[in-house]
Write a protein that holds these residues in place. Sequence first.
Motif, PDB file in Angstrom:
ATOM      1  N   THR A  49       0.829  -1.199   0.000  1.00  8.69           N
ATOM      2  CA  THR A  49       0.000   0.000   0.000  1.00  8.69           C
ATOM      3  C   THR A  49       0.869   1.256   0.000  1.00  8.69           C
ATOM      4  N   VAL A  50       1.937   1.254   0.786  1.00  4.12           N
ATOM      5  CA  VAL A  50       2.874   2.385   0.780  1.00  4.12           C
ATOM      6  C   VAL A  50       3.498   2.560  -0.606  1.00  4.12           C
ATOM      7  N   ALA A  51       3.810   1.439  -1.252  1.00  5.64           N
ATOM      8  CA  ALA A  51       4.388   1.492  -2.596  1.00  5.64           C
ATOM      9  C   ALA A  51       3.447   2.203  -3.562  1.00  5.64           C
ATOM     10  N   LEU A  52       2.152   1.963  -3.435  1.00  2.00           N
ATOM     11  CA  LEU A  52       1.183   2.611  -4.313  1.00  2.00           C
ATOM     12  C   LEU A  52       1.045   4.101  -4.001  1.00  2.00           C
ATOM     13  N   VAL A  53       1.191   4.475  -2.741  1.00  2.50           N
ATOM     14  CA  VAL A  53       1.191   5.899  -2.383  1.00  2.50           C
ATOM     15  C   VAL A  53       2.356   6.605  -3.077  1.00  2.50           C
ATOM     16  N   LEU A  54       3.525   5.981  -3.039  1.00  2.41           N
ATOM     17  CA  LEU A  54       4.700   6.552  -3.694  1.00  2.41           C
ATOM     18  C   LEU A  54       4.531   6.566  -5.213  1.00  2.41           C
ATOM     19  N   ALA A  55       3.886   5.539  -5.756  1.00  3.16           N
ATOM     20  CA  ALA A  55       3.632   5.506  -7.198  1.00  3.16           C
ATOM     21  C   ALA A  55       2.711   6.646  -7.610  1.00  3.16           C
ATOM     22  N   CYS A  56       1.716   6.938  -6.779  1.00  2.00           N
ATOM     23  CA  CYS A  56       0.811   8.045  -7.068  1.00  2.00           C
ATOM     24  C   CYS A  56       1.580   9.365  -7.089  1.00  2.00           C
ATOM     25  N   ALA A  57       2.462   9.553  -6.101  1.00  2.00           N
ATOM     26  CA  ALA A  57       3.286  10.765  -6.079  1.00  2.00           C
ATOM     27  C   ALA A  57       4.187  10.830  -7.308  1.00  2.00           C
ATOM     28  N   GLY A  58       4.748   9.685  -7.698  1.00  2.00           N
ATOM     29  CA  GLY A  58       5.577   9.645  -8.893  1.00  2.00           C
ATOM     30  C   GLY A  58       4.799   9.975 -10.148  1.00  2.00           C
ATOM     31  N   ASP A  59       3.570   9.489 -10.235  1.00  2.00           N
ATOM     32  CA  ASP A  59       2.718   9.792 -11.392  1.00  2.00           C
ATOM     33  C   ASP A  59       2.477  11.291 -11.516  1.00  2.00           C
ATOM     34  N   VAL A  60       2.202  11.945 -10.385  1.00  2.00           N
ATOM     35  CA  VAL A  60       1.961  13.388 -10.406  1.00  2.00           C
ATOM     36  C   VAL A  60       3.225  14.123 -10.841  1.00  2.00           C
ATOM     37  N   ALA A  61       4.378  13.710 -10.318  1.00  2.00           N
ATOM     38  CA  ALA A  61       5.637  14.361 -10.690  1.00  2.00           C
ATOM     39  C   ALA A  61       5.914  14.223 -12.183  1.00  2.00           C
ATOM     40  N   LEU A  62       5.629  13.047 -12.743  1.00  2.00           N
ATOM     41  CA  LEU A  62       5.912  12.810 -14.156  1.00  2.00           C
ATOM     42  C   LEU A  62       4.930  13.522 -15.083  1.00  2.00           C
ATOM     43  N   LEU A  63       3.818  14.000 -14.540  1.00  2.00           N
ATOM     44  CA  LEU A  63       2.906  14.793 -15.349  1.00  2.00           C
ATOM     45  C   LEU A  63       3.484  16.175 -15.650  1.00  2.00           C
ATOM     46  N   ALA A  64       4.382  16.639 -14.779  1.00  2.00           N
ATOM     47  CA  ALA A  64       5.058  17.908 -15.022  1.00  2.00           C
ATOM     48  C   ALA A  64       6.132  17.711 -16.089  1.00  2.00           C
ATOM     49  N   PHE A  77       9.362   6.558  -7.607  1.00  2.00           N
ATOM     50  CA  PHE A  77       9.196   5.184  -8.079  1.00  2.00           C
ATOM     51  C   PHE A  77      10.301   4.268  -7.567  1.00  2.00           C
ATOM     52  N   LEU A  78      11.470   4.831  -7.282  1.00  2.00           N
ATOM     53  CA  LEU A  78      12.499   4.029  -6.609  1.00  2.00           C
ATOM     54  C   LEU A  78      11.976   3.583  -5.246  1.00  2.00           C
ATOM     55  N   GLY A  79      11.322   4.488  -4.543  1.00  2.00           N
ATOM     56  CA  GLY A  79      10.695   4.114  -3.273  1.00  2.00           C
ATOM     57  C   GLY A  79       9.637   3.048  -3.456  1.00  2.00           C
ATOM     58  N   THR A  80       8.874   3.154  -4.547  1.00  2.00           N
ATOM     59  CA  THR A  80       7.874   2.122  -4.852  1.00  2.00           C
ATOM     60  C   THR A  80       8.531   0.758  -4.990  1.00  2.00           C
ATOM     61  N   GLN A  81       9.605   0.690  -5.775  1.00  2.00           N
ATOM     62  CA  GLN A  81      10.268  -0.597  -6.008  1.00  2.00           C
ATOM     63  C   GLN A  81      10.887  -1.160  -4.736  1.00  2.00           C
ATOM     64  N   ILE A  82      11.453  -0.303  -3.913  1.00  2.00           N
ATOM     65  CA  ILE A  82      12.065  -0.773  -2.666  1.00  2.00           C
ATOM     66  C   ILE A  82      10.995  -1.312  -1.723  1.00  2.00           C
ATOM     67  N   ALA A 130      16.850  -1.727  -8.756  1.00  2.00           N
ATOM     68  CA  ALA A 130      15.767  -1.966  -7.798  1.00  2.00           C
ATOM     69  C   ALA A 130      14.552  -2.563  -8.490  1.00  2.00           C
ATOM     70  N   LEU A 131      14.257  -2.091  -9.699  1.00  2.00           N
ATOM     71  CA  LEU A 131      13.110  -2.582 -10.456  1.00  2.00           C
ATOM     72  C   LEU A 131      13.241  -4.070 -10.768  1.00  2.00           C
ATOM     73  N   VAL A 132      14.396  -4.473 -11.276  1.00  2.00           N
ATOM     74  CA  VAL A 132      14.605  -5.872 -11.649  1.00  2.00           C
ATOM     75  C   VAL A 132      14.644  -6.763 -10.400  1.00  2.00           C
ATOM     76  N   ALA A 133      15.233  -6.269  -9.327  1.00  2.00           N
ATOM     77  CA  ALA A 133      15.246  -7.041  -8.081  1.00  2.00           C
ATOM     78  C   ALA A 133      13.822  -7.251  -7.572  1.00  2.00           C
ATOM     79  N   MET A 134      12.986  -6.211  -7.671  1.00  2.00           N
ATOM     80  CA  MET A 134      11.579  -6.339  -7.285  1.00  2.00           C
ATOM     81  C   MET A 134      10.878  -7.407  -8.112  1.00  2.00           C
ATOM     82  N   ALA A 135      11.104  -7.383  -9.419  1.00  2.00           N
ATOM     83  CA  ALA A 135      10.448  -8.348 -10.295  1.00  2.00           C
ATOM     84  C   ALA A 135      10.892  -9.771  -9.972  1.00  2.00           C
ATOM     85  N   ALA A 136      12.173  -9.937  -9.677  1.00  2.00           N
ATOM     86  CA  ALA A 136      12.668 -11.267  -9.310  1.00  2.00           C
ATOM     87  C   ALA A 136      12.024 -11.742  -8.010  1.00  2.00           C
ATOM     88  N   ALA A 137      11.922 -10.831  -7.035  1.00  2.00           N
ATOM     89  CA  ALA A 137      11.319 -11.205  -5.748  1.00  2.00           C
ATOM     90  C   ALA A 137       9.836 -11.515  -5.887  1.00  2.00           C
TER      91      ALA A 137
END
Length: 201
Positions: A49-64, A77-82, A130-137
């Motif tokens: 759930t925390v990961a999705l909160v960070l993803a939402c913040a990342g989505d807003v940042a990337l809209l700029a 999104f690094l926080g999301t993956q961690i 971090a992304l690839v490690a997340m996918a492996a896990a």
Amino acid sequence: MLGLFLVAAAAELVAVAADLTVLQWIAKPLLALSLIGYLLRAGRRDLVTVALVLACAGDVALLARGQTWFLVGMVFFLGTQICLLVAFLRRSRPRWPTFVIGGLFWLTANALLWNHLGGLRVPILLYSLALVAMAAAATGHGRRVGAGAVLFVVSDLLIGLRSAGFPLPAHDVLVMSTYAAALALIATGWANAPEPANPID
């Protein structure tokens, strides 16, 4: 909540395809927000759930616009993956060949794109690790979560290709469709997974 997610995903894809900026600002944050609500209703108050909160913040940042906001979004999104990585590893340990395969993919992708990324080389190198490690896990948590994690990698690889100057036809639609599917599969797979009898600390 899943109905809201589907509406938001459809609206976001239309907005991206038609370049409707205002609609993107409305629809894109709703992707993660609706899934946060879904997980909370399912009683999941954890790092996913925390990961999705960070993803939402990342989505807003990337809209700029601009590289600075791109880097800010990458940090979120690094926080999301961690968070996802830690959540997955707390429940189970995937087999070591999965990490070897992921590591080889990470090295190959970064080697091929390295000369085309300019000042984004090091941030993308660290984020993609971090992304690839997340996918492996994620492979230790069922097909749905695993498929979502793979789609997350695909979506971010597409962003990396665009950053390197290799966009594909309908590139932004591909990025958002794979990203939305990734979030949905991870969230629903996680919500329906049984709690482990002996979680790993």
